[in-house]
Design a protein around this motif. Structure first.
Motif, mmCIF file in Angstrom:
data_model
loop_
_atom_site.group_PDB
_atom_site.id
_atom_site.type_symbol
_atom_site.label_atom_id
_atom_site.label_comp_id
_atom_site.label_asym_id
_atom_site.label_seq_id
_atom_site.Cartn_x
_atom_site.Cartn_y
_atom_site.Cartn_z
ATOM 1 N N GLN A 68 37.734 41.990 44.148
ATOM 2 C CA GLN A 68 37.181 40.652 44.388
ATOM 3 C C GLN A 68 35.651 40.668 44.493
ATOM 4 O O GLN A 68 35.049 39.661 44.855
ATOM 5 C CB GLN A 68 37.758 40.049 45.677
ATOM 6 N N THR A 69 35.026 41.788 44.163
ATOM 7 C CA THR A 69 33.571 41.897 44.260
ATOM 8 C C THR A 69 32.924 41.218 43.061
ATOM 9 O O THR A 69 33.107 41.647 41.915
ATOM 10 C CB THR A 69 33.136 43.374 44.321
ATOM 11 N N VAL A 70 32.178 40.161 43.305
ATOM 12 C CA VAL A 70 31.570 39.388 42.222
ATOM 13 C C VAL A 70 30.512 40.229 41.504
ATOM 14 O O VAL A 70 29.671 40.871 42.131
ATOM 15 C CB VAL A 70 30.927 38.095 42.775
ATOM 16 N N ILE A 72 30.840 42.964 39.751
ATOM 17 C CA ILE A 72 30.976 44.410 39.776
ATOM 18 C C ILE A 72 30.619 44.981 38.401
ATOM 19 O O ILE A 72 30.926 44.375 37.371
ATOM 20 C CB ILE A 72 32.408 44.819 40.198
ATOM 21 N N VAL A 170 40.885 44.968 36.603
ATOM 22 C CA VAL A 170 39.655 44.281 36.999
ATOM 23 C C VAL A 170 39.592 42.902 36.328
ATOM 24 O O VAL A 170 39.276 41.894 36.972
ATOM 25 C CB VAL A 170 38.418 45.122 36.615
ATOM 26 N N ASN A 188 36.002 38.116 40.422
ATOM 27 C CA ASN A 188 34.867 39.030 40.228
ATOM 28 C C ASN A 188 34.006 38.652 39.024
ATOM 29 O O ASN A 188 32.957 39.268 38.790
ATOM 30 C CB ASN A 188 35.363 40.479 40.109
#
Length: 269
Positions: A68-70, A72, A170, A188
């Protein structure tokens, strides 16, 4: 049905290379839900699955902590921390990546490893052949890509398979969603196209890093690399799988050239 061989040490040294084709399997056996609690992994390699520890650890870390890391793979990282991690892996240390490591540092480490491999994940002698598939369409394109994947050395095949499955995971988290209680879960923003743009030049390399003109790439090659990697990500499941028809063809050929191998496989089955 599918066959697999864990060890061929008791076979003769001139065992047919066609054995490698039998290491792939059918869709239901690639289903991760069926592999829960199992340690055996599918592989083209008839002896053992070969994925560098650094690749496996980086993929696992991001799958656990970073989906969920925008942004990445696009957001900057700490060069000092990445260099430290890289040195620890190079020294053969059992590096443990947990929630305290920055997802962006781990993402940068994975990209660096793929970029700096002495031989790229897709060997340079296959560079032109893979790029030519960009001009193809439909089943012919996927069939050709699959045959090219069968030419990869086992370690390259295993590692590429792991990486493509990871990139697909991803991409599945690119869009935002809502949780069980209706809470907003951010995406993300890394679509298949974005991931192919970032990883394509690291996986498909025409020249060695540092060589003259290694950084120069014409627009046609760049576009083709992105398209090819997109196809590999989108169709990873089907591409790393041998059809029953091809398995039968392999077995027929083995029967003529290596009957001892057939006996070995039947005993295992």
């Amino acid at each position: 049905g599918a066959m697999s061989v864990d060890s061929i040490t008791d076979l003769s040294d001139n065992t047919s290379k066609l054995l490698e084709a039998l290491q792939l399997s059918h869709p239901h056996e690639l289903d991760p839900r069926r592999s829960l609690g199992k340690t055996k992994m599918l592989s083209l390699n008839p002896i053992t699955r070969q994925v560098p520890r650094i690749v496996e650890r980086c993929c696992q870390h991001i799958e656990t902590h970073g989906l969920q890391t925008v942004g990445i793979f696009r957001v900057g990282s700490s060069k000092k921390r990445v260099q430290q991690l890289r040195e620890e892996f190079d020294q053969g240390l059992d590096v443990f990546l947990d929630e305290h490591q920055s997802v962006h540092d781990v993402a940068a480490l994975l990209k660096e490893f793929l970029r700096d491999m002495p031989d790229p994940l897709i060997p340079r002698e296959l560079y032109a052949a893979f790029l030519r598939t960009a001009a193809m369409e439909g089943p012919a394109q996927l069939d050709t890509l699959q045959l090219l994947l069968f030419l990869l050395p086992p370690c390259h095949s295993d590692t590429l398979h792991r990486l493509l499955r990871f990139l697909g995971e991803v991409a599945r988290h690119a869009e935002g969603s809502r949780g069980p209680q209706g809470q907003q879960i951010p995406g993300n923003k890394m679509t298949v196209s974005n991931l192919a743009t970032i990883f394509g030049p690291n996986i498909l390399q025409k020249e060695k890093p540092g060589e003259k003109d290694a950084g120069a790439m014409n627009f046609e090659d760049s576009a083709a690399i992105i398209l090819v990697l997109q196809k590999l990500i989108e169709h990873c499941q089907a591409l790393f799988m041998v059809s029953p028809e091809m398995q039968r063809d392999v077995l027929r050929r083995l029967f003529q050239t290596d009957p001892d191998v057939i006996d070995y496989l039947l005993r295992r089955k």
